[in-house]
Design an enzyme around this catalytic site. Sequence first.
Site, mmCIF file in Angstrom:
data_model
loop_
_atom_site.group_PDB
_atom_site.id
_atom_site.type_symbol
_atom_site.label_atom_id
_atom_site.label_comp_id
_atom_site.label_asym_id
_atom_site.label_seq_id
_atom_site.Cartn_x
_atom_site.Cartn_y
_atom_site.Cartn_z
ATOM 1 N N LYS A 252 -75.775 87.382 -28.421
ATOM 2 C CA LYS A 252 -74.742 86.216 -28.596
ATOM 3 C C LYS A 252 -73.540 87.121 -28.151
ATOM 4 C CE LYS A 252 -72.770 82.449 -31.150
ATOM 5 N NZ LYS A 252 -71.504 82.414 -30.346
ATOM 6 N N ARG A 257 -68.959 80.634 -21.781
ATOM 7 C CA ARG A 257 -70.277 79.839 -21.312
ATOM 8 C C ARG A 257 -70.033 79.103 -19.890
ATOM 9 N NH1 ARG A 257 -73.801 76.444 -25.341
ATOM 10 N NH2 ARG A 257 -75.397 75.702 -23.972
ATOM 11 N N ARG A 273 -67.640 75.124 -20.522
ATOM 12 C CA ARG A 273 -67.809 74.531 -21.942
ATOM 13 C C ARG A 273 -67.426 73.247 -22.144
ATOM 14 N NH1 ARG A 273 -69.438 73.537 -26.372
ATOM 15 N NH2 ARG A 273 -69.374 74.628 -28.340
ATOM 16 N N GLU A 303 -73.432 83.430 -19.913
ATOM 17 C CA GLU A 303 -72.369 83.792 -20.536
ATOM 18 C C GLU A 303 -71.630 84.582 -19.451
ATOM 19 O OE1 GLU A 303 -71.709 82.293 -23.327
ATOM 20 O OE2 GLU A 303 -69.982 83.354 -24.319
ATOM 21 N N PHE A 342 -79.016 82.792 -19.633
ATOM 22 C CA PHE A 342 -79.740 82.601 -20.630
ATOM 23 C C PHE A 342 -80.443 81.280 -20.559
ATOM 24 C CE2 PHE A 342 -75.593 81.637 -22.291
ATOM 25 C CZ PHE A 342 -75.822 80.426 -22.322
ATOM 26 N N ARG A 417 -76.791 70.031 -31.649
ATOM 27 C CA ARG A 417 -76.506 71.039 -32.494
ATOM 28 C C ARG A 417 -77.923 70.941 -33.485
ATOM 29 N NH1 ARG A 417 -72.711 74.986 -33.254
ATOM 30 N NH2 ARG A 417 -70.991 73.669 -32.737
ATOM 31 N N LYS A 423 -77.544 80.599 -34.843
ATOM 32 C CA LYS A 423 -76.798 81.675 -34.407
ATOM 33 C C LYS A 423 -76.742 82.609 -35.696
ATOM 34 C CE LYS A 423 -72.734 78.703 -34.791
ATOM 35 N NZ LYS A 423 -71.600 78.343 -34.275
#
Length: 571
Positions: A252, A257, A273, A303, A342, A417, A423
């Site tokens: 992470k 992002r 983002r 990222e 990613f 989410r 995470k």
Amino acid sequence: MEFDKLVDVYEELEKTASGNQMREILSDFFKKVPKEDIALVSYLTLGQIASEYESAVLGLAEKTVLKAISSAGGVSLKKVQEIMQKTGDVGLTAEKVLQKKPQTLIPLGKLTIQCLYDILHKIVTLSGTGSQDKKTQLLVSALQKASPQGAKYLTRIVLGTLRMGAGDMTVIDSLAIAFTGDKKNKEHLERAYNICPDVGVIAETLATHGLKGLEKIQVRVGRPIKMMLAQRVKEWEEVVKKIPGTLAAEGKYDGERVQAHKTTEGKVILFSRRLENITDQFPDLVEYMQKQINAKEFIIEAEILAIDKEGKHLPFQTLMQRRRKHDIEEYIKKIPVQAKVFEILYLNGKSFLNEPYKKRIDHIEKIVHKGKHCTTADRIITDNITKLKTFFGEMLEDKQEGIMIKSLEGTYQAGTRGWNWIKWKKDYSQDMIDTFDLVIIGAFYGRGKRHGTYGAFLCAVYNAKEDTFETVCKLGTGLTDDMLASLPIKLDAYKVKMKPGRVVAKKEMEADVWFTPQIVVEVLAAEITKSPFHTCASGLALRFPRFVRLRDDKKAEQATTSEEVQDMFEK
Ligand code: ATP
């Protein structure tokens, strides 16, 4: 449709202190808007002339707008400036000046929504020498046709200071009520909005083709997709419960992002983002992606990290210096970057949103030619928790935030989410509570050392179900002197006269100054407790909140939600 019809709605919205009332006003109005105007009307209710990702910049300064008011009203610039001094607001100045305007012999006709659209979009396209004069003339032509009240809102739209308190979700809810008769259908609109976060397109599609039309909305290269987010857990054991069997774990990374889109013409567009177009900030990244990602057309996510000469990762604060409009070439050399890819959401004509992650990984690894500036996320695929913990340790050694654990079977849940991503951050392992991203919605005047400025800020979380902002704490600790000096200036642009319609606050939390929900700050707290004074999840508050950093990369609606706080409290 005449612009004045929308002006009446603005007048009503300005007096409204409740989100539900706002939705009622808007849905009643949307029913009456002709199909050809519905997209623009949707943007205009948000004070925009296009979707945010299109970055339609009018580029008009206050001085230019005052000049245009002077021309349109036939009043000297000096007089306009005097009125401006008294009112302190360009909108009110325009209204006052135009009220005194002498009647022309030949009527100029009324300002329609379509005419306004044409003028404002023409202004957007103008640049270079002489463009300011042409822009001013165009604005004058719009003001001459506008009513005095129309001029008040028109000038605010132009300067980006029209703050009606509505957000994208307020418009989506109101459209659902207007065109389907039921707020419950909001779900269908939200699903479409997640892959097409453009209220104009949603409004037009719904008005013309109904809910069926919305189902057909597809991913489109060049139009961002709402980003998928991660859940959090309290203990390692929970990870295995939520994602049993073999899973993927990635670093992470503590960077920024980005969602990168490459068109068949070879153009690469970068979205932040917040889904804003940030291509101009990273021309170097555009080049690396063009060279190192082998595909005709794609949508990927990565990222962005700042790196040193050896390619070692540098802290987030270093990368933040790349967030600039000027001296870009200089900073490309000073602060080189690396993209850690990613995700892949689209490849050569095919959407990958519904493909399992294991398949998406294969494609990522196939198309990215790894190099210093563009590579893929470090990843392990395992069913062994010890290996997971070792990988976590390695990522911490590399100064990353922690790891992202991903379901190999999981699809890409745009704007959600969900449990396909979990995470795990170093803060959790040290038994500290996670940080919260809160919206500053009010401020209290300071005393003693903080006399003359704000002593504390009233912070809120987002209630995604109700599209409201619920207060959760007063924040006064952890702010450096620099931040105490700069934050009020930043907030000044969002000051409003009364509590914004979507803010839910108890009378005990009556702020001295209210702000439109806009500025997001990251806050560390010691505990979540029950509170009779805060409205978060019907009475939860953060104890001992401490300012960590500004989250300029987040919109108010991307703040921590009341549901998340409730979950954390229960855990
Ligand atoms: P946080 O404040 O923890 O970054 P967030 O709300 O911004 O939270 P989360 O959903 O909690 O977002 O975490 C996902 C974020 O982590 C992404 O937005 C992205 O910026 C970052 N990130 C870093 N590495 C990865 C990765 N390998 N996969 C997905 N996201 C990653």
